[in-house]
Design an enzyme around this catalytic site. Structure first.
Site, PDB file in Angstrom:
ATOM      1  N   HIS A   1      28.582  42.269  63.665  1.00 25.75           N
ATOM      2  CA  HIS A   1      27.493  41.726  63.053  1.00 25.75           C
ATOM      3  C   HIS A   1      26.877  40.502  63.733  1.00 25.75           C
ATOM      4  O   HIS A   1      25.899  39.881  63.409  1.00 25.75           O
ATOM      5  CB  HIS A   1      27.379  41.709  61.562  1.00 25.75           C
ATOM      6  CG  HIS A   1      27.700  42.932  61.091  1.00 25.75           C
ATOM      7  ND1 HIS A   1      26.317  43.907  60.948  1.00 25.75           N
ATOM      8  CD2 HIS A   1      28.894  43.589  60.311  1.00 25.75           C
ATOM      9  CE1 HIS A   1      27.190  44.844  60.440  1.00 25.75           C
ATOM     10  NE2 HIS A   1      28.463  44.815  59.769  1.00 25.75           N
TER      11      HIS A   1
ATOM     12  N   CYS B   1      32.496  49.017  55.399  1.00 26.57           N
ATOM     13  CA  CYS B   1      32.514  48.112  56.731  1.00 26.57           C
ATOM     14  C   CYS B   1      34.248  47.895  56.643  1.00 26.57           C
ATOM     15  O   CYS B   1      35.030  47.825  57.644  1.00 26.57           O
ATOM     16  CB  CYS B   1      32.022  46.814  56.586  1.00 26.57           C
ATOM     17  SG  CYS B   1      30.517  46.947  57.583  1.00 26.57           S
TER      18      CYS B   1
ATOM     19  N   CYS C   1      33.921  40.384  60.490  1.00 28.35           N
ATOM     20  CA  CYS C   1      32.635  40.865  60.437  1.00 28.35           C
ATOM     21  C   CYS C   1      31.761  40.471  61.740  1.00 28.35           C
ATOM     22  O   CYS C   1      30.782  41.138  62.199  1.00 28.35           O
ATOM     23  CB  CYS C   1      32.017  40.132  59.175  1.00 28.35           C
ATOM     24  SG  CYS C   1      32.679  40.375  57.752  1.00 28.35           S
TER      25      CYS C   1
ATOM     26  N   CYS D   1      26.342  42.034  29.514  1.00 30.52           N
ATOM     27  CA  CYS D   1      25.217  42.432  28.584  1.00 30.52           C
ATOM     28  C   CYS D   1      25.635  43.558  27.795  1.00 30.52           C
ATOM     29  O   CYS D   1      25.498  43.822  26.596  1.00 30.52           O
ATOM     30  CB  CYS D   1      24.111  42.836  29.499  1.00 30.52           C
ATOM     31  SG  CYS D   1      22.707  41.140  29.667  1.00 30.52           S
TER      32      CYS D   1
ATOM     33  N   ARG E   1      27.632  41.061  35.607  1.00 31.96           N
ATOM     34  CA  ARG E   1      26.473  40.645  34.432  1.00 31.96           C
ATOM     35  C   ARG E   1      26.283  41.622  33.693  1.00 31.96           C
ATOM     36  O   ARG E   1      25.935  41.381  32.491  1.00 31.96           O
ATOM     37  CB  ARG E   1      25.321  40.020  35.088  1.00 31.96           C
ATOM     38  CG  ARG E   1      24.059  39.427  34.202  1.00 31.96           C
ATOM     39  CD  ARG E   1      24.524  38.196  33.200  1.00 31.96           C
ATOM     40  NE  ARG E   1      24.861  38.656  32.012  1.00 31.96           N
ATOM     41  CZ  ARG E   1      24.680  37.700  31.070  1.00 31.96           C
ATOM     42  NH1 ARG E   1      24.493  36.578  31.177  1.00 31.96           N
ATOM     43  NH2 ARG E   1      24.779  38.253  29.777  1.00 31.96           N
TER      44      ARG E   1
ATOM     45  N   CYS F   1      15.851  43.239  24.805  1.00 27.63           N
ATOM     46  CA  CYS F   1      16.142  41.740  25.246  1.00 27.63           C
ATOM     47  C   CYS F   1      14.990  41.540  26.046  1.00 27.63           C
ATOM     48  O   CYS F   1      14.173  40.537  26.114  1.00 27.63           O
ATOM     49  CB  CYS F   1      17.379  41.314  25.317  1.00 27.63           C
ATOM     50  SG  CYS F   1      18.450  41.495  23.866  1.00 27.63           S
ATOM     51  N   HIS F   2      15.071  42.082  27.239  1.00 26.46           N
ATOM     52  CA  HIS F   2      14.502  41.674  28.513  1.00 26.46           C
ATOM     53  C   HIS F   2      12.991  41.816  28.913  1.00 26.46           C
ATOM     54  O   HIS F   2      12.445  41.361  29.800  1.00 26.46           O
ATOM     55  CB  HIS F   2      15.484  41.787  29.755  1.00 26.46           C
ATOM     56  CG  HIS F   2      16.751  41.165  29.819  1.00 26.46           C
ATOM     57  ND1 HIS F   2      17.087  39.769  29.727  1.00 26.46           N
ATOM     58  CD2 HIS F   2      17.805  41.685  29.165  1.00 26.46           C
ATOM     59  CE1 HIS F   2      18.241  39.473  29.459  1.00 26.46           C
ATOM     60  NE2 HIS F   2      18.966  40.633  29.210  1.00 26.46           N
TER      61      HIS F   2
END
Lengths: 109, 284, 138
Positions: B103, B137, B99, B245, B241, B203-204
């Site tokens: 970069h 990349c 990398c 959910c 995540r 919910c959120h």
């Protein structure tokens, strides 16, 4: 030797003679408790860091016995007196016989 | 106005249930390493219709969990950032590149990048997440194998890239070529799924600040991702995540990296516009 | 048989305590305490144990112990499959007799810390930590 075991410590670079400083230590280690079951249903054998010691110029600061109830990546924080300039030595002892250590110098000023 | 009514109600609850733990977000402030100020509460971006103030999930955690984030030494997520730092400098693939070869220093080249992703990438002609860019990349510039979309390697790398932007405001573009995907994401956010027939919003948006079993419902902001979770002791990606959910609504979930989840990530990220990049955060 | 509201409540509490206690104060804890103290009496003052009242996850619970004048401090988790957590032995350069760490708790239980003082006496502190189950598994 387990993978990715890496000790790290946080110590001030300098202190006044006789000063008490706080030291933070952590070693990356899975701390396999011996209580978990693997995919095959058998217990995964215990594999932990079982002892940690900290010394300054050869004198003991703290000597800790760790059990399987210590969390992954064992973290220990404590205080040390710095009587003079010198070197801290931190040592971790693994169930598998490996010993990991690291040192840090401290100046007086 | 729903939020204000909720706050008033929670206020009454907190008083009557003195000694009990309030599910309300707290008013603590987050400064990392004594120097990086994190905006964890701010006015909601204009496009949000039902919420006045957006809040990082940090506010919904206990003092002990919050404290893990105050110092990088105490933040277990930073161990994985360190691992990714080693990978950053490691040559891989047929082209013999790391990398760093393209970069250089991650602190310089990647500063601000996390804050604007997902974004429309002109050269690719599509909206991309950071994970998609990293794998691009790897496969094109390095001639290496793509990482699993929500595997540990890529999540750790996203955490490294995120860590150098901490404190900068999230600012993902929702107009122009990104608009269509953003609309798709919004649609998904408000669509009920699964046997429990729950949308993200149920919910959120409707219920944050309330308890779900023994846990505090947050706004589901993703400014703190990747998040180190105490429960599995590793970094967790946004799509992992989301998958959790959606699964909890008892639905078939979309796959991590799927166009649906990319759209959802764009939309959910835009709900946090103005909050600081906080990842890697620490959650329960 | 008729119970008053108050009697019923008292019975319920008694039953709850009966069901609760034997598992929390188990023989392994007694053995560990005896091995450390040799059966000596323990004072209630002289050691502080700081632990959260509620832990959001039992995997990583921050605790700290502080016992000025102690030579060593043992920490036990009474409700874990094995109660041992850690023993801190303080050396001559210890800046205090305080230490912090992060521990695993298998569920809601008492965490116990016992200090051995320089004069050979012992002091004990304990703290109940409620370990919550999460909302969504995620």
């Amino acid at each position: 030797m387990a993978d990715d075991v890496k000790p790290r410590v946080k110590v001030p670079k300098k202190a006044a003679a006789g000063e008490t400083i706080t030291i933070k230590t952590l070693i990356s280690h899975k701390m396999e408790s011996g209580q978990r079951k693997g995919k095959d249903g058998n217990l995964i054998p215990r594999s932990i860091i079982n002892r940690f010691t900290a010394e300054f110029n050869g004198k003991s600061i703290i000597d800790v016995t760790l059990e399987a109830a210590i969390s992954t990546n064992p973290y220990i924080e404590f205080d040390s007196i710095v009587p003079e300039e010198g070197e801290f030595k931190f040592t971790w002892y693994d169930d598998d016989g490996s010993v990991y250590d690291t040192s840090k110098k401290i100046a007086i000023g | 106005m729903k939020f204000k009514a909720l706050t008033a109600l929670s206020g009454v609850l907190a008083i009557t249930a003195a000694g009990a733990v309030s599910a309300d977000p707290d008013d603590d402030t987050l400064v990392i390493n004594g120097e990086i100020e994190i905006v964890t509460k701010t006015a909601a971006p204009e496009h949000m219709e039902y919420i006045d103030e957006v809040m990082s999930g940090w506010h919904f955690r206990s003092d002990e969990t919050q404290a893990f984030e105050l110092d990088d030494f105490d933040n277990p997520g930073m161990l994985f950032v360190e691992q990714a730092m080693d990978v950053w400098d490691t040559v891989e693939g047929e082209k013999g590149k790391s990398c760093a070869d393209c970069h250089e220093a991650v602190e310089d080249s990647m500063k601000g990048v996390r804050a604007v992703y997902p974004k429309y990438v002109e050269s690719a002609g599509e909206v991309r997440t950071l994970e998609m860019q990293i794998n691009d990349c790897r496969t094109n510039a390095m001639g290496a194998e793509a990482w699993k979309y929500d595997g540990d390697d890529i999540t750790n790398m996203v955490a490294l890239i995120s860590s150098v932007s901490r404190g900068m405001p999230i600012n993902v573009a929702i107009d122009g070529p990104a608009e269509m995907m953003w609309e798709q994401g919004k649609e998904l956010y408000y669509t009920r799924t699964g046997q429990l027939e729950l949308s993200c919003a149920n919910c959120h948006e409707d219920s944050y600040g309330m308890m779900i079993r023994a846990d505090h419902l947050s706004q589901g902001q993703i400014n703190g991702f990747p998040a180190y979770r105490l429960k599995n002791a590793k970094l967790n990606s946004v799509h992992a995540r989301f998958k959790g959910c959606v699964r909890d609504t008892r639905a078939e979930t979309f796959a991590p990296g799927s166009p649906e989840f990319v759209a959802l990530e764009l939309y959910v990220a835009s709900r946090g516009n103005g909050l600081s990049v906080e990842g890697p955060s620490v959650r329960n | 048989m008729n119970f008053s509201r108050r009697e019923t409540l008292a019975l319920g509490l008694g039953a709850a305590a009966m069901g609760f206690m034997p598992f929390r104060v188990n023989a392994a804890v007694d053995d560990a305490v005896a091995a450390f103290t040799g059966g000596s009496d323990m004072a209630d003052a002289g050691i502080d144990l700081t632990a959260p009242e509620i832990a959001e996850n039992g995997n990583t619970v921050p605790i700290s112990v502080d016992a000025p004048g102690a030579t060593s401090i043992i920490v036990l988790a009474a409700g874990n499959p094995t109660p041992g957590v850690a023993t801190f032995n303080f050396g001559e350069l210890a800046g205090s007799q305080m230490a912090s760490t992060r521990i695993r708790l298998a569920g809601t239980q008492d965490v116990v810390a016992i200090a051995k003082m320089a004069d050979g006496s012992f002091a004990k502190a304990s703290s109940t930590v409620k370990v919550t189950i999460g909302g969504c598994g995620g």
